[in-house]
Scaffold this motif. Structure first.
Motif, PDB file in Angstrom:
ATOM      1  N   LEU A   1       0.886  -1.142  -0.186  1.00 42.56           N
ATOM      2  CA  LEU A   1      -0.137   0.145   0.029  1.00 42.56           C
ATOM      3  C   LEU A   1       1.044   1.199   0.059  1.00 42.56           C
ATOM      4  O   LEU A   1       0.272   2.465  -0.023  1.00 42.56           O
ATOM      5  N   CYS A   2       2.289   1.252  -0.092  1.00 41.94           N
ATOM      6  CA  CYS A   2       3.075   2.168   0.112  1.00 41.94           C
ATOM      7  C   CYS A   2       4.113   2.174  -0.932  1.00 41.94           C
ATOM      8  O   CYS A   2       3.967   1.299  -1.923  1.00 41.94           O
ATOM      9  N   THR A   3       4.776   3.442  -1.226  1.00 40.94           N
ATOM     10  CA  THR A   3       5.917   3.624  -2.234  1.00 40.94           C
ATOM     11  C   THR A   3       6.980   2.824  -1.819  1.00 40.94           C
ATOM     12  O   THR A   3       7.029   2.486  -0.531  1.00 40.94           O
ATOM     13  N   GLN A   4       7.967   2.696  -2.592  1.00 37.96           N
ATOM     14  CA  GLN A   4       9.306   2.250  -2.339  1.00 37.96           C
ATOM     15  C   GLN A   4       9.748   2.856  -1.094  1.00 37.96           C
ATOM     16  O   GLN A   4      10.818   2.125  -0.313  1.00 37.96           O
ATOM     17  N   GLU A   5       9.631   4.152  -1.101  1.00 38.64           N
ATOM     18  CA  GLU A   5      10.338   4.795  -0.074  1.00 38.64           C
ATOM     19  C   GLU A   5       9.627   4.607   1.490  1.00 38.64           C
ATOM     20  O   GLU A   5      10.015   5.260   2.565  1.00 38.64           O
ATOM     21  N   GLY A   6       8.342   4.257   1.348  1.00 38.57           N
ATOM     22  CA  GLY A   6       7.361   3.994   2.743  1.00 38.57           C
ATOM     23  C   GLY A   6       6.229   4.937   2.783  1.00 38.57           C
ATOM     24  O   GLY A   6       5.737   4.984   3.911  1.00 38.57           O
ATOM     25  N   TRP A   7       5.838   5.617   1.585  1.00 37.17           N
ATOM     26  CA  TRP A   7       4.855   6.810   1.756  1.00 37.17           C
ATOM     27  C   TRP A   7       3.663   5.900   1.541  1.00 37.17           C
ATOM     28  O   TRP A   7       3.589   5.362   0.569  1.00 37.17           O
ATOM     29  N   PHE A   8       2.637   6.192   2.458  1.00 33.61           N
ATOM     30  CA  PHE A   8       1.302   5.851   2.277  1.00 33.61           C
ATOM     31  C   PHE A   8       0.202   7.225   2.184  1.00 33.61           C
ATOM     32  O   PHE A   8       0.387   8.302   2.956  1.00 33.61           O
ATOM     33  N   SER A   9      -0.677   6.819   1.379  1.00 29.77           N
ATOM     34  CA  SER A   9      -1.547   7.772   1.034  1.00 29.77           C
ATOM     35  C   SER A   9      -3.021   7.419   1.478  1.00 29.77           C
ATOM     36  O   SER A   9      -3.399   6.196   1.364  1.00 29.77           O
ATOM     37  N   CYS A  10      -3.737   8.325   2.210  1.00 23.82           N
ATOM     38  CA  CYS A  10      -5.267   7.819   2.368  1.00 23.82           C
ATOM     39  C   CYS A  10      -5.958   7.460   1.333  1.00 23.82           C
ATOM     40  O   CYS A  10      -5.973   8.271   0.516  1.00 23.82           O
ATOM     41  N   GLN A  11      -6.735   6.770   1.453  1.00 26.93           N
ATOM     42  CA  GLN A  11      -7.653   6.141   0.211  1.00 26.93           C
ATOM     43  C   GLN A  11      -9.012   6.929   0.429  1.00 26.93           C
ATOM     44  O   GLN A  11      -9.744   6.638  -0.467  1.00 26.93           O
ATOM     45  N   GLY A  12      -9.121   7.497   1.210  1.00 30.39           N
ATOM     46  CA  GLY A  12     -10.547   8.123   1.407  1.00 30.39           C
ATOM     47  C   GLY A  12     -11.598   7.461   2.230  1.00 30.39           C
ATOM     48  O   GLY A  12     -11.399   6.370   2.389  1.00 30.39           O
ATOM     49  N   ALA A  13     -12.372   8.169   2.565  1.00 26.44           N
ATOM     50  CA  ALA A  13     -13.757   7.294   3.275  1.00 26.44           C
ATOM     51  C   ALA A  13     -14.459   6.499   2.648  1.00 26.44           C
ATOM     52  O   ALA A  13     -14.296   6.410   1.273  1.00 26.44           O
ATOM     53  N   PHE A  14     -14.974   5.512   3.119  1.00 25.31           N
ATOM     54  CA  PHE A  14     -15.722   4.509   2.438  1.00 25.31           C
ATOM     55  C   PHE A  14     -16.625   4.837   1.330  1.00 25.31           C
ATOM     56  O   PHE A  14     -16.685   4.000   0.693  1.00 25.31           O
ATOM     57  N   ASP A  15     -17.078   6.069   1.497  1.00 24.75           N
ATOM     58  CA  ASP A  15     -18.119   6.380   0.485  1.00 24.75           C
ATOM     59  C   ASP A  15     -17.585   7.505  -0.286  1.00 24.75           C
ATOM     60  O   ASP A  15     -18.187   8.203  -1.113  1.00 24.75           O
ATOM     61  N   HIS A  16     -16.062   7.548  -0.573  1.00 18.64           N
ATOM     62  CA  HIS A  16     -15.289   8.469  -1.325  1.00 18.64           C
ATOM     63  C   HIS A  16     -14.629   7.697  -2.157  1.00 18.64           C
ATOM     64  O   HIS A  16     -14.002   6.467  -1.823  1.00 18.64           O
ATOM     65  N   ASP A  17     -13.948   8.087  -3.338  1.00 19.52           N
ATOM     66  CA  ASP A  17     -13.125   7.242  -4.225  1.00 19.52           C
ATOM     67  C   ASP A  17     -11.858   7.861  -4.103  1.00 19.52           C
ATOM     68  O   ASP A  17     -10.941   7.100  -4.132  1.00 19.52           O
ATOM     69  N   GLU A  18     -11.521   8.863  -2.898  1.00 13.36           N
ATOM     70  CA  GLU A  18     -10.169   9.427  -2.762  1.00 13.36           C
ATOM     71  C   GLU A  18     -10.362  10.174  -1.496  1.00 13.36           C
ATOM     72  O   GLU A  18     -11.317  10.726  -1.181  1.00 13.36           O
ATOM     73  N   CYS A  19      -9.157  10.600  -1.095  1.00  9.17           N
ATOM     74  CA  CYS A  19      -9.036  11.465   0.035  1.00  9.17           C
ATOM     75  C   CYS A  19      -9.001  12.947  -0.570  1.00  9.17           C
ATOM     76  O   CYS A  19      -8.036  13.028  -1.030  1.00  9.17           O
TER      77      CYS A  19
END
Length: 331
Positions: free
Chosen positions: A220-238
């Protein structure tokens, strides 16, 4: 009137590549350009001056309307200034491990009294102190503070962190058996739960989700270790673009524990009760366990969300009735 002198205007001026500002007094833009070019060692020919705040280029008329101590940027012929956003861009491009920048931020923080500015400086320092390029315990002992000695790398601990969350979900599945009164139904449910455990063990409790050493499609992260919020259950993105790198420093690792692997179709309210209801009508061998496994333990129904994007109210989402039973077993 003869003998009336123009009043000198005092401004603060800097060059494009320096942040230090100098006080200069001048009666005209022409005089300011001459003094500024000499002071900042910028070629006079083609030089021009812009407002620090928004990049507006000065004219003689504009110069006369400036308030005292206006902040300006002296530019060479081919240089451009877009306002203070240029400084933000420079900061983003700066080596985040720069000791000089960290010391400067610490100095500002120690003298700052405004709670808002202290918070902003504190957040800046948090991200400047980034050691995400290190992986082994001996290279970043501070990151491993409070972590069991058996973990020698950051990726190993983050993998364990994810496994622990998934094990927690499995524990909730097991504990639900205590609410089932009918013995035969409870036995079928326990049998089903054991099958889910076997699948989890085979998949190593999906610890790959937090492990930056895994293949891109598995983490779920980049090679560097960055995670991005995927947004609330009823949203496509954060909408707030939340992100975090728990590999960067100890504070970020601790803060990451507040992020959630959130079930879209809710685990306790919907998925487990639907499984129990299905077992009332069919034996466990007739249930599509792969579907329930995906809903409970995989990214098919899990979203990584910042605590602000974690909605704890009822999601009102249902299981797909077409997938509950194995093909041909549905009544």
């Amino acid at each position: 009137m003869f003998g009336l002198k123009k009043k000198k205007k005092v401004v603060k001026i800097r060059s494009l590549n320096e942040t230090k500002k100098y006080g200069v007094a001048a009666t005209s833009l022409k005089e300011l350009l001459k003094k500024g070019s000499k002071l900042l060692q910028v070629p006079l020919v083609g030089s021009h001056i812009s407002l620090y705040e928004d990049g507006t280029e000065l004219t003689e008329d504009y110069f006369r309307s400036l308030p005292d101590n206006a902040e300006l940027v002296l530019l060479a012929m081919d240089e451009r200034w877009s306002g203070f956003v240029c400084d933000i861009g420079r900061l983003l491009d700066t080596d985040r491990n720069s000791d000089l920048l960290i010391d400067a931020a610490k100095g500002l923080l120690s003298d700052e009294r405004s709670p808002k500015r202290r918070r902003l400086l504190g957040d800046l320092l948090l991200h400047l102190k980034d050691s995400s390029e290190t992986e082994n315990r001996e290279d970043d002992e501070d990151w491993f503070q409070g972590i069991d000695d058996r973990f020698k790398t950051k990726s190993a601990y983050m993998k364990y962190n994810c496994e622990s969350r998934i094990r927690g979900y499995m524990k909730e599945v097991h504990s639900y058996a205590q609410t089932i009164q009918k013995p035969t139904l409870k036995d079928e449910y326990k049998k089903t739960a054991e099958c889910l455990v076997m699948q989890l063990k085979s998949d190593k409790y999906n610890g790959c989700y937090f492990n930056r050493k895994e293949k891109e499609q598995n983490r779920l992260c980049t090679q560097e270790g960055w995670f991005s919020c995927q947004g609330a259950f009823d949203h496509d993105e954060c909408k707030s673009l939340h992100s975090i790198n728990p590999y960067g420093n100890r504070e970020s690792r601790i803060l990451f524990s507040t992020w959630n692997l959130d079930h879209g179709i809710e685990k306790k309210r919907t998925v487990i009760p639907t499984l129990v209801e299905a077992l009332q009508k069919h034996k466990s061998s007739n249930i599509n366990l792969d579907y329930f496994y995906k809903l409970l333990f995989t990214r098919e129904n899990l979203k990584l969300v910042h605590i602000v994007c974690h909605k704890k109210g009822a999601h009102n989402l249902l299981c797909d009735k077409r997938k509950i039973y194995k093909q041909g077993k549905r009544k």
